[in-house]
Design an enzyme around this catalytic site. Structure first.
Site, PDB file in Angstrom:
ATOM      1  N   SER A   1      -5.559 -15.200   4.604  1.00 30.54           N
ATOM      2  CA  SER A   1      -5.367 -14.600   5.923  1.00 30.54           C
ATOM      3  C   SER A   1      -4.289 -15.321   6.717  1.00 30.54           C
ATOM      4  CB  SER A   1      -6.690 -14.651   6.701  1.00 30.54           C
ATOM      5  OG  SER A   1      -6.474 -14.252   8.042  1.00 30.54           O
TER       6      SER A   1
ATOM      7  N   TYR B   1       0.786  -1.226   0.000  1.00 31.49           N
ATOM      8  CA  TYR B   1       0.000   0.000   0.000  1.00 31.49           C
ATOM      9  C   TYR B   1       0.823   1.284   0.000  1.00 31.49           C
ATOM     10  CZ  TYR B   1      -3.843  -3.142   1.037  1.00 31.49           C
ATOM     11  OH  TYR B   1      -4.754  -4.148   0.960  1.00 31.49           O
TER      12      TYR B   1
ATOM     13  N   HIS C   1      -7.729   0.848   2.348  1.00 27.34           N
ATOM     14  CA  HIS C   1      -7.516  -0.563   2.660  1.00 27.34           C
ATOM     15  C   HIS C   1      -6.314  -0.846   3.553  1.00 27.34           C
ATOM     16  CE1 HIS C   1      -8.156  -4.719   2.233  1.00 27.34           C
ATOM     17  NE2 HIS C   1      -8.217  -4.834   0.930  1.00 27.34           N
TER      18      HIS C   1
ATOM     19  N   PRO D   1     -11.349  -0.850  -1.752  1.00 30.74           N
ATOM     20  CA  PRO D   1     -12.506  -1.693  -2.054  1.00 30.74           C
ATOM     21  C   PRO D   1     -13.790  -1.038  -1.551  1.00 30.74           C
ATOM     22  CG  PRO D   1     -11.464  -2.490  -0.070  1.00 30.74           C
ATOM     23  CD  PRO D   1     -10.653  -1.298  -0.529  1.00 30.74           C
TER      24      PRO D   1
ATOM     25  N   SER E   1     -10.388 -12.432  -4.705  1.00 34.75           N
ATOM     26  CA  SER E   1     -10.648 -12.562  -3.267  1.00 34.75           C
ATOM     27  C   SER E   1     -12.047 -13.111  -3.051  1.00 34.75           C
ATOM     28  CB  SER E   1     -10.561 -11.201  -2.561  1.00 34.75           C
ATOM     29  OG  SER E   1      -9.235 -10.769  -2.423  1.00 34.75           O
ATOM     30  N   GLN E   2     -12.158 -14.024  -2.100  1.00 35.70           N
ATOM     31  CA  GLN E   2     -13.475 -14.433  -1.637  1.00 35.70           C
ATOM     32  C   GLN E   2     -13.870 -13.518  -0.483  1.00 35.70           C
ATOM     33  OE1 GLN E   2     -15.919 -18.265   0.146  1.00 35.70           O
ATOM     34  NE2 GLN E   2     -13.728 -18.205   0.446  1.00 35.70           N
TER      35      GLN E   2
END
Length: 645
Positions: A444, A90, A328, A103, A544-545
């Site tokens: 994660s 980032y 984010h 997002p 991404s889920q």
């Protein structure tokens, strides 16, 4: 350092101690790196890369030196990768936040009768935000625990404590994540954006917290003040939509004036931003709502009615288009989901408390933030508006509900829904392009202290074998052979997921070795300048889920000019996909990708139905539902990204 506050949060609900992120064995990472890339690059290039990697990993060589230094760093820090990762993902990135980084979560469409009805909704929403923030500040949020493969492991809660007390400050070369003290009296207000104006809504007056009806009263005042054209200020929110270096340069110009300096300081310390939007004038569907969340429709619509540096921006449109857009860097998608699901349940389960308000005379008039402008600043605003508009025109968004089946059908096959969908994405991309590419799926690592995410590399050799079997008519493979290849692909995806969530993925490790070399002022090792490494970090497919238990969905943009952003939300009887690309690329088209994805998902279902039963030798590993990418939304793990957008 770009971030402070190193001690684990203390509280009666968090008396556990989390382990540190491990440093994977060097040979394991190098072998896995070669395995991940072998089928994605030409043979000649692979052989060149293999020689470079072997040399890097030789006993007593550069790799072992960097590994030793990384282990020393791990001994001295809570999380050896956190700062490297945060900066690379980032803070070092120079692209504009809208679309490229931030997002959005799109709430269910609301049916407001009039403007006051939308303000009631907004007041109730902010009441829920304050209740949630109090749970954070008093450390009474229940601890999250891992589900599936390693169920019962407590997860790091630190990201929750950065939802409302952080700010991304633009810098010329690197941004800074500013963290304010939790529960600070400085944060007893929110910023309300209305008609591109910014107002301070104090939440505590005379040491008393405002009630919901008081908040509504103040919002009504703000709307009336915003309609006063004589006091209207320039749309300074546009500057936050620009590239990070451009915004940092503009901010330097702004803070030369004390009025601007004070207004910026007020925004930077607020709890959150509430954006009261006018009707967009667009046909309100899933795709248009997602676009309005991501970029506001540009400066001609709601694009200036935002402050993109603030992590939590809640959007309430008069036409019922509502949601949140997030900066984010402080937290992952699963934390955003937890917060927004709490708010949605609060909105539906907790009746609005519109009782007797404090006397209007007792409530101070909300302050309008003032700005001093010059011809130079006007020129900066115009340039920011034009660049935002180009981004808006370029984004190709398609939100699609696949209704043929959902995750229950996949579970009946004894397969992980996430692994199954990832294989389907590979099939769709292959069908469109005749090849596979480096794919990013966030995984994660919150089971470790200060854990954020690593990458699941979904473009496996097993996935390639499966998609070739499904698309090569000359191969004439039997259904049983295709089914075997599907199981191989599912298992490979599942196994890599387990590797990533247990801190043994390759991306963070390679990043750490690269950054250690830079800190030692070494010449960049050839492994990191090699064409294969550059290609490995060009994530043309970024996925991404982001599962939800209430009706809402997440979306984000691609991370490279010729790529796709694909966020998916598996539900019992349907699968929701938000697919983005750029019109400027001749290699991508969101509608074409969605069509290929639909076809592949139907073919995979038919294949499963034709199979008498799952391959008993393969089923057990894949049948375990794994906690996979619950860090959803992280998308940009390399400073080697193209910056042409």
């Amino acid at each position: 350092m770009p971030i402070l506050e190193r001690e684990p949060p203390k509280g009666r609900r968090e008396s556990y101690v989390l382990p540190k992120v491990p440093v994977p064995p060097l040979k394991q990472t190098l072998d896995m790196y070669l395995s991940c890339m072998k089928h994605l690059v030409k043979e000649e290039q692979y052989q060149k890369t293999k020689a470079i990697v072997v040399k890097f990993g030789e006993p007593g060589g550069t790799g072992e030196l960097l590994q030793k230094k990384l282990l020393e760093r791990s001994d001295k820090t809570y999380n050896w990768v956190y700062d490297y990762w945060l900066e690379d993902m980032y803070l070092n990135q120079r692209l504009a936040l809208p679309v490229n980084s931030n997002p959005a979560m799109v709430f269910p469409k609301q049916n407001f009768k009039d403007r006051k009805d939308s303000l009631r909704f907004a007041a109730h929403l902010i009441t829920g935000v304050l209740e949630y923030k109090e749970r954070i500040d008093t450390r009474v949020l229940p601890v999250d625990f891992a589900r599936g493969q390693l169920a019962g492991t407590p997860l790091c809660m630190k990201q929750y404590y950065r939802l409302f007390n952080t700010y991304r400050l633009p810098g010329h070369k690197r941004d800074t994540l500013v963290i304010h003290k939790p529960g600070s009296t400085e944060q007893e207000y929110i910023i309300v954006a209305c008609k591109n104006q910014f107002f301070v809504l104090d939440l505590v007056v005379n040491k008393k917290k405002l009630k919901e009806m008081d908040i509504l009263t103040q919002l009504e005042k703000i709307v009336k003040m915003a309609e006063n054209s004589e006091e209207r200020q320039p749309p300074f929110g546009l500057l936050t939509s620009d590239g990070r270096t451009e915004w940092a340069q503009a901010r330097e110009v702004l803070i030369k004036d004390s009025v601007n300096r004070e207004s910026l300081a007020v925004i930077e310390k607020c709890l959150c931003v509430l954006c009261l939007d006018n009707p967009s004038g667009m046909e309100v569907g899933d795709t248009s709502r997602a676009l309005l969340m991501l970029h506001g429709g540009g400066h001609e619509k709601m694009g200036a009615n935002r402050w993109y540096d603030k992590p939590m921006q809640f959007i309430v449109g008069e036409d019922g288009v509502c949601g949140t857009v997030c900066e984010h860097s402080p937290f992952e998608g699963i934390v955003l989901v937890a917060c927004t699901e709490y708010l949605m349940k609060f909105m539906t389960g907790s009746p609005s408390k519109m009782g007797r308000a404090t006397s209007v005379s007792e409530l101070p008039t909300p302050a309008r933030l003032l700005w001093k402008t010059t011809p130079h600043i006007q020129g900066l605003l115009k340039a920011s508006a034009e660049r935002l508009q180009r981004l808006v025109r370029d984004l190709d968004m398609d939100v699609h509900k696949f209704e043929v089946y959902g995750k229950e059908f996949i579970k009946k096959q004894k397969m992980s829904p996430d692994a199954y969908i990832q294989v389907a994405l590979q099939l769709a991309f292959y069908r469109c392009n005749g090849r596979l590419v480096s794919t990013y799926e966030s995984a994660s690592i919150r089971r470790f202290h200060e854990g954020r995410v690593d990458n699941i590399r979904s473009a496996t050799s097993e996935a390639l074998a499966f998609v070739k079997a499904m698309t090569d008519e000359k191969a004439s493979l039997s259904d049983s052979e295709k089914m075997k290849r599907l199981w191989d692909a599912i298992n490979a995806q599942t196994n890599y997921t387990i590797t990533a969530i247990t801190g043994l993925g390759i991306d963070n490790h390679l990043l750490g070795l690269r950054e250690i070399a830079q800190e030692l002022k070494m010449e960049t090792p050839e492994i990191f300048t090699d064409e294969t490494y550059v290609a490995s970090n060009q994530f043309i497919l970024s996925t991404s889920q982001v599962p939800t238990t209430v009706e809402m969905f997440c979306c984000y943009g691609p991370v490279v000019p010729n790529g796709y952003g694909c966020c998916y939300n598996p539900q019992s009887d349907h699968l929701l996909f938000s697919v983005t690309s750029f019109h400027g690329s001749t290699e991508t088209c969101s509608a074409v990708f969605i069509k290929a994805l639909d076809e592949g998902l139907v073919e995979m279902r038919d294949l499963c139905r034709k199979s008498n039963k799952p391959q008993s030798s393969a089923a057990p590993a894949a049948s375990k539902v794994v906690e996979n990418n619950q860090g959803a939304g992280s998308k940009l793990p390399s400073t080697l990204q193209k910056t042409g957008k």
